[in-house]
Scaffold this motif. Structure first.
Motif, PDB file in Angstrom:
ATOM      1  N   ILE A 157      -3.705  -5.075  -3.137  1.00  0.00           N
ATOM      2  CA  ILE A 157      -4.073  -3.686  -2.830  1.00  0.00           C
ATOM      3  C   ILE A 157      -4.726  -3.033  -4.052  1.00  0.00           C
ATOM      4  CG2 ILE A 157      -3.134  -1.400  -2.313  1.00  0.00           C
ATOM      5  CD1 ILE A 157      -1.027  -2.846  -0.588  1.00  0.00           C
ATOM      6  N   ALA A 158      -4.167  -3.281  -5.229  1.00  0.00           N
ATOM      7  CA  ALA A 158      -4.739  -2.723  -6.454  1.00  0.00           C
ATOM      8  C   ALA A 158      -6.184  -3.165  -6.626  1.00  0.00           C
ATOM      9  CB  ALA A 158      -3.897  -3.142  -7.654  1.00  0.00           C
ATOM     10  N   SER A 159      -6.469  -4.423  -6.318  1.00  0.00           N
ATOM     11  CA  SER A 159      -7.840  -4.929  -6.434  1.00  0.00           C
ATOM     12  C   SER A 159      -8.777  -4.248  -5.450  1.00  0.00           C
ATOM     13  CB  SER A 159      -7.861  -6.441  -6.206  1.00  0.00           C
ATOM     14  OG  SER A 159      -7.106  -7.117  -7.191  1.00  0.00           O
ATOM     15  N   MET A 160      -8.302  -3.994  -4.244  1.00  0.00           N
ATOM     16  CA  MET A 160      -9.144  -3.369  -3.214  1.00  0.00           C
ATOM     17  C   MET A 160      -9.548  -1.942  -3.576  1.00  0.00           C
ATOM     18  SD  MET A 160      -7.301  -4.663   0.305  1.00  0.00           S
ATOM     19  CE  MET A 160      -7.408  -6.379   0.827  1.00  0.00           C
ATOM     20  N   LEU A 161      -8.685  -1.245  -4.300  1.00  0.00           N
ATOM     21  CA  LEU A 161      -8.975   0.156  -4.607  1.00  0.00           C
ATOM     22  C   LEU A 161     -10.102   0.321  -5.617  1.00  0.00           C
ATOM     23  CD1 LEU A 161      -5.407   1.763  -4.662  1.00  0.00           C
ATOM     24  CD2 LEU A 161      -7.019   1.516  -2.770  1.00  0.00           C
ATOM     25  N   ALA A 162     -10.495  -0.774  -6.266  1.00  0.00           N
ATOM     26  CA  ALA A 162     -11.653  -0.710  -7.161  1.00  0.00           C
ATOM     27  C   ALA A 162     -12.918  -0.323  -6.393  1.00  0.00           C
ATOM     28  CB  ALA A 162     -11.844  -2.055  -7.860  1.00  0.00           C
ATOM     29  N   ASP A 163     -12.947  -0.593  -5.094  1.00  0.00           N
ATOM     30  CA  ASP A 163     -14.114  -0.269  -4.274  1.00  0.00           C
ATOM     31  C   ASP A 163     -14.326   1.233  -4.126  1.00  0.00           C
ATOM     32  OD1 ASP A 163     -14.829  -2.916  -3.832  1.00  0.00           O
ATOM     33  OD2 ASP A 163     -13.513  -3.102  -2.089  1.00  0.00           O
ATOM     34  N   ILE A 164     -13.318   2.053  -4.448  1.00  0.00           N
ATOM     35  CA  ILE A 164     -13.491   3.510  -4.416  1.00  0.00           C
ATOM     36  C   ILE A 164     -13.261   4.085  -5.823  1.00  0.00           C
ATOM     37  CG2 ILE A 164     -13.024   3.820  -1.947  1.00  0.00           C
ATOM     38  CD1 ILE A 164     -10.151   4.604  -2.668  1.00  0.00           C
ATOM     39  N   ASN A 165     -13.544   3.241  -6.816  1.00  0.00           N
ATOM     40  CA  ASN A 165     -13.500   3.642  -8.229  1.00  0.00           C
ATOM     41  C   ASN A 165     -12.098   4.005  -8.730  1.00  0.00           C
ATOM     42  OD1 ASN A 165     -16.299   3.301  -8.637  1.00  0.00           O
ATOM     43  ND2 ASN A 165     -16.695   5.317  -7.723  1.00  0.00           N
ATOM     44  N   ILE A 166     -11.096   3.486  -8.076  1.00  0.00           N
ATOM     45  CA  ILE A 166      -9.730   3.643  -8.572  1.00  0.00           C
ATOM     46  C   ILE A 166      -9.372   2.391  -9.359  1.00  0.00           C
ATOM     47  CG2 ILE A 166      -7.297   3.829  -7.960  1.00  0.00           C
ATOM     48  CD1 ILE A 166      -8.056   5.529  -5.596  1.00  0.00           C
ATOM     49  N   ASP A 167      -9.114   2.575 -10.638  1.00  0.00           N
ATOM     50  CA  ASP A 167      -8.717   1.475 -11.509  1.00  0.00           C
ATOM     51  C   ASP A 167      -7.200   1.322 -11.400  1.00  0.00           C
ATOM     52  OD1 ASP A 167      -8.319  -0.386 -13.466  1.00  0.00           O
ATOM     53  OD2 ASP A 167      -8.814   0.940 -15.147  1.00  0.00           O
ATOM     54  N   ALA A 168      -6.796   0.432 -10.511  1.00  0.00           N
ATOM     55  CA  ALA A 168      -5.363   0.305 -10.201  1.00  0.00           C
ATOM     56  C   ALA A 168      -4.784  -0.973 -10.788  1.00  0.00           C
ATOM     57  CB  ALA A 168      -5.153   0.324  -8.684  1.00  0.00           C
ATOM     58  N   GLN A 169      -3.565  -0.878 -11.230  1.00  0.00           N
ATOM     59  CA  GLN A 169      -2.797  -2.054 -11.618  1.00  0.00           C
ATOM     60  C   GLN A 169      -1.484  -2.052 -10.838  1.00  0.00           C
ATOM     61  OE1 GLN A 169      -1.236  -2.242 -15.597  1.00  0.00           O
ATOM     62  NE2 GLN A 169      -1.009  -0.013 -15.763  1.00  0.00           N
ATOM     63  N   ALA A 170      -0.916  -3.224 -10.700  1.00  0.00           N
ATOM     64  CA  ALA A 170       0.341  -3.370  -9.965  1.00  0.00           C
ATOM     65  C   ALA A 170       1.450  -3.786 -10.920  1.00  0.00           C
ATOM     66  CB  ALA A 170       0.186  -4.396  -8.855  1.00  0.00           C
ATOM     67  N   LYS A 171       2.624  -3.236 -10.706  1.00  0.00           N
ATOM     68  CA  LYS A 171       3.775  -3.603 -11.527  1.00  0.00           C
ATOM     69  C   LYS A 171       4.990  -3.832 -10.635  1.00  0.00           C
ATOM     70  CE  LYS A 171       6.423  -2.366 -15.637  1.00  0.00           C
ATOM     71  NZ  LYS A 171       6.591  -1.411 -16.755  1.00  0.00           N
ATOM     72  N   SER A 172       5.568  -5.015 -10.743  1.00  0.00           N
ATOM     73  CA  SER A 172       6.750  -5.367  -9.952  1.00  0.00           C
ATOM     74  C   SER A 172       7.989  -5.350 -10.836  1.00  0.00           C
ATOM     75  CB  SER A 172       6.580  -6.752  -9.325  1.00  0.00           C
ATOM     76  OG  SER A 172       5.490  -6.765  -8.430  1.00  0.00           O
ATOM     77  N   LEU A 173       9.096  -4.882 -10.262  1.00  0.00           N
ATOM     78  CA  LEU A 173      10.363  -4.799 -10.980  1.00  0.00           C
ATOM     79  C   LEU A 173      11.445  -5.530 -10.194  1.00  0.00           C
ATOM     80  CD1 LEU A 173      10.305  -0.972 -11.844  1.00  0.00           C
ATOM     81  CD2 LEU A 173       9.728  -2.866 -13.378  1.00  0.00           C
ATOM     82  N   PRO A 174      12.497  -5.998 -10.875  1.00  0.00           N
ATOM     83  CA  PRO A 174      13.641  -6.557 -10.132  1.00  0.00           C
ATOM     84  C   PRO A 174      14.140  -5.546  -9.109  1.00  0.00           C
ATOM     85  CG  PRO A 174      13.864  -6.966 -12.477  1.00  0.00           C
ATOM     86  CD  PRO A 174      12.690  -6.043 -12.326  1.00  0.00           C
ATOM     87  N   ALA A 175      14.545  -6.042  -7.946  1.00  0.00           N
ATOM     88  CA  ALA A 175      14.818  -5.166  -6.809  1.00  0.00           C
ATOM     89  C   ALA A 175      15.811  -4.057  -7.124  1.00  0.00           C
ATOM     90  CB  ALA A 175      15.303  -5.996  -5.626  1.00  0.00           C
ATOM     91  N   LYS A 176      16.903  -4.385  -7.788  1.00  0.00           N
ATOM     92  CA  LYS A 176      17.930  -3.370  -8.029  1.00  0.00           C
ATOM     93  C   LYS A 176      17.399  -2.250  -8.924  1.00  0.00           C
ATOM     94  CE  LYS A 176      22.920  -3.179  -8.726  1.00  0.00           C
ATOM     95  NZ  LYS A 176      24.132  -3.986  -9.017  1.00  0.00           N
ATOM     96  N   GLU A 177      16.680  -2.631  -9.982  1.00  0.00           N
ATOM     97  CA  GLU A 177      16.088  -1.638 -10.881  1.00  0.00           C
ATOM     98  C   GLU A 177      15.026  -0.823 -10.153  1.00  0.00           C
ATOM     99  OE1 GLU A 177      13.276  -1.483 -14.921  1.00  0.00           O
ATOM    100  OE2 GLU A 177      14.110  -3.399 -14.207  1.00  0.00           O
ATOM    101  N   TYR A 178      14.238  -1.517  -9.344  1.00  0.00           N
ATOM    102  CA  TYR A 178      13.147  -0.850  -8.630  1.00  0.00           C
ATOM    103  C   TYR A 178      13.670   0.234  -7.687  1.00  0.00           C
ATOM    104  CZ  TYR A 178       9.623  -0.059  -5.071  1.00  0.00           C
ATOM    105  OH  TYR A 178       8.767   0.543  -4.174  1.00  0.00           O
TER     106      TYR A 178
END
Length: 526
Positions: free
Chosen positions: A383-404
């Motif tokens: 999804i982060a990669s797709m948003l580049a098409d509307i000039n949104i510089d997105a990155q994704a960050k995943s966390l362990p489930a409990k912390e998240y």
């Protein structure tokens, strides 16, 4: 040695072989992806816990709603006795036995409800399901008069979430994380060590609903998808859950069985529409923005239609999902026929970003759990990669489930985050949790990470909950669904498809709609 002695020894050996094979055949080993945080049935209302505890502890009303739900629950029937005060007489089934041999009575029901109210520091509490109960008056050991808050019509759904445990001795004082309770459901807890990833259950023949189910169930928890599949191939387990379609095809070529089910579990993005400045959105140089772009509906809509759901399903989910256009699965009682899966439309998305004053976009971080949902980490990266098409510089960050989940739901840390939800036909369950403003005292909005608040929606939800006409109440919730989607309160992505891999010795017969692993539905192949 005489022929008679040889014959006797051979016969004895055959008997031992048969007995041994029967003992082995009475057991099943299941590898699950997600390990429970606790086996306390009142502690933490999340799927990885319910996956195991729902086989040990029985709810007041069964999982499915309507008259059939009463056939599988502890309650035999519910009778209105005072419409003005909204008081109902709850009649319990007689001769329900706990695993410890004690008979279930109203004392156990009252204890369980009161314990849920009092349990401290629960990160995802069941309290919201007992809050509508204003008072409980004992009639006799099988009957209790429950008074619900004025006008509240959807208590059946709440009762289906309340697990009943055996009331302990009068000296009992420990409220937190207790698994010493006895349940009444299909299986009793024999042994467990969550640190070592094992739970052992044994069939409880005192439950009237179980017949010919496998006697012993041994759970192990293997988070890695490939390791879980290898455990099946190497005959270390008999059943594995949460496999990809690609893995299922590999297993089928090797002669293993499989079972696939479409689910109502929807995966979606939540957006911070509350804060004037949101922490994980900046300009392209990393500087804070004066305003939160997500408060503008046009930006939310642009992000939604910039996401190519079909491509996500094909490339990330291996074709193993169905596109979503609303929170409820098409064909369900609360689904709106006016809502369809959302089409990818870059041209419109760019126009909306320009109209909102964000033609050049911005930077943002999308957060998600790692290993909680099927391919969740890969999903937010795509999804982060797709948003580049509307000039949104997105990155994704995943966390362990409990912390998240602590950060997403308790602290409202993120700007955009991933969540999964499995609605049922009790509309308040979904709308109270996901779309009402968070209110810890009233146990509302516990799943509303973005703190979305729409007064028109709030009033519509309240009206639905006070409507006793089932058909009209569903229509109100359908209108509420349309409001949620049209205002882009969330961005629905897809409905999960769940796959199980199984050895040749196992068959699986789950009831329609069941998407968690239901151990009472496994049978040995003949």
């Amino acid at each position: 040695m005489s022929f008679k002695n040889i014959k006797s020894r051979v016969l004895s050996s055959l008997i031992l072989i048969v007995i041994s094979s029967q003992c082995f055949a009475s057991e099943i080993r299941i590898a699950l992806k997600n390990k429970p945080d606790t086996l306390d049935p009142h502690r933490y209302n999340v799927g990885n816990n319910l996956q195991v505890t729902s086989s040990i502890y029985q709810q007041l009303i069964g999982d499915e709603f309507g008259n059939e739900s009463l056939q599988e629950g502890i309650i035999e029937d519910i009778v209105l006795i005072d419409q003005v005060l909204n008081t109902w007489q709850v009649n319990l089934r007689k001769n329900i036995k706990f695993h410890n041999g004690k008979e279930l009575t109203v004392e156990d029901v009252i204890f369980s409800i009161d314990r849920i109210r009092q349990l401290p520091n629960s990160p995802s509490s069941f309290r919201q399901y007992v809050e509508p109960i204003v008072s409980m008056t004992v009639v006799d050991q099988y009957r209790i008069d429950m008074r619900f808050k004025k006008g509240y019509a959807e208590f059946n759904g709440d009762l289906s979430k309340i697990s009943i445990v055996s009331k302990p001795s009068p000296t009992y004082t420990h409220l937190d994380n207790d698994v010493s309770f006895s349940g009444t459901h299909f299986y009793r807890l024999v042994n467990y060590d969550l640190e070592k990833n094992v739970v052992e259950l044994e069939r409880f023949d005192g439950n009237r609903l179980i017949e010919n189910a496998i006697k012993k169930v041994n759970y192990v928890f293997i988070s890695d998808d490939n390791e879980r599949m290898e455990a099946l191939i190497n005959n270390e387990v008999d059943v594995v859950d949460r496999l990809s379609l690609k893995q299922i095809k590999q297993l089928q070529k090797k002669g293993f069985k499989s079972f696939t089910r479409n689910t109502n579990r929807v995966i979606f993005l939540q957006l911070d529409t509350f804060r004037e400045q949101t922490p994980f959105i900046t300009d392209h140089k990393g500087r804070s923005l004066d305003t939160n772009p997500l408060k503008d509906r046009r930006v939310r809509q642009a992000i939604s239609i910039a996401i190519n759901r079909e491509q996500l399903i094909e490339s990330v989910m291996d074709g193993n999902a169905n596109p979503a256009g609303q929170i409820f699965l098409s064909g369900s009682l609360l689904a709106s026929k006016n809502l369809k899966p959302i089409n990818h439309n870059l041209q419109k998305a760019r126009r909306l970003m320009k109209e909102a004053g964000y033609k050049n976009g911005f930077k943002l971080t999308i957060h998600g759990p790692e290993g909680r949902y099927i391919r969740d980490k890969q999903l937010i990266n795509a999804i982060a990669s797709m948003l580049a098409d509307i000039n949104i510089d997105a990155q994704a960050k995943s966390l362990p489930a409990k912390e998240y989940f602590a950060k997403a739901l308790a602290k409202h840390t993120f700007s955009i985050n991933l969540l999964g939800w499995a609605p049922n036909v009790n509309g308040s369950y979904t709308f109270n949790n996901l779309f009402l403003p968070p209110d810890r005292d009233r146990q509302l909005g516990s799943g509303n990470a973005g703190r979305y608040n729409n007064e028109k929606l709030n009033q519509l939800i309240l009206k639905a909950q006070e409507t006793f006409d089932d058909i009209y109440r569903r229509q109100l919730y359908q209108r509420a669904s349309e409001l949620v989607i049209n205002d882009v309160a969330i961005i629905p992505l897809h409905f999960q498809v769940v796959n199980w891999g199984m050895s040749a010795k196992v068959n699986y017969f789950p009831k329609p709609g069941t998407w968690r692993t239901n151990i009472a539905s496994f049978r040995l192949a003949r």
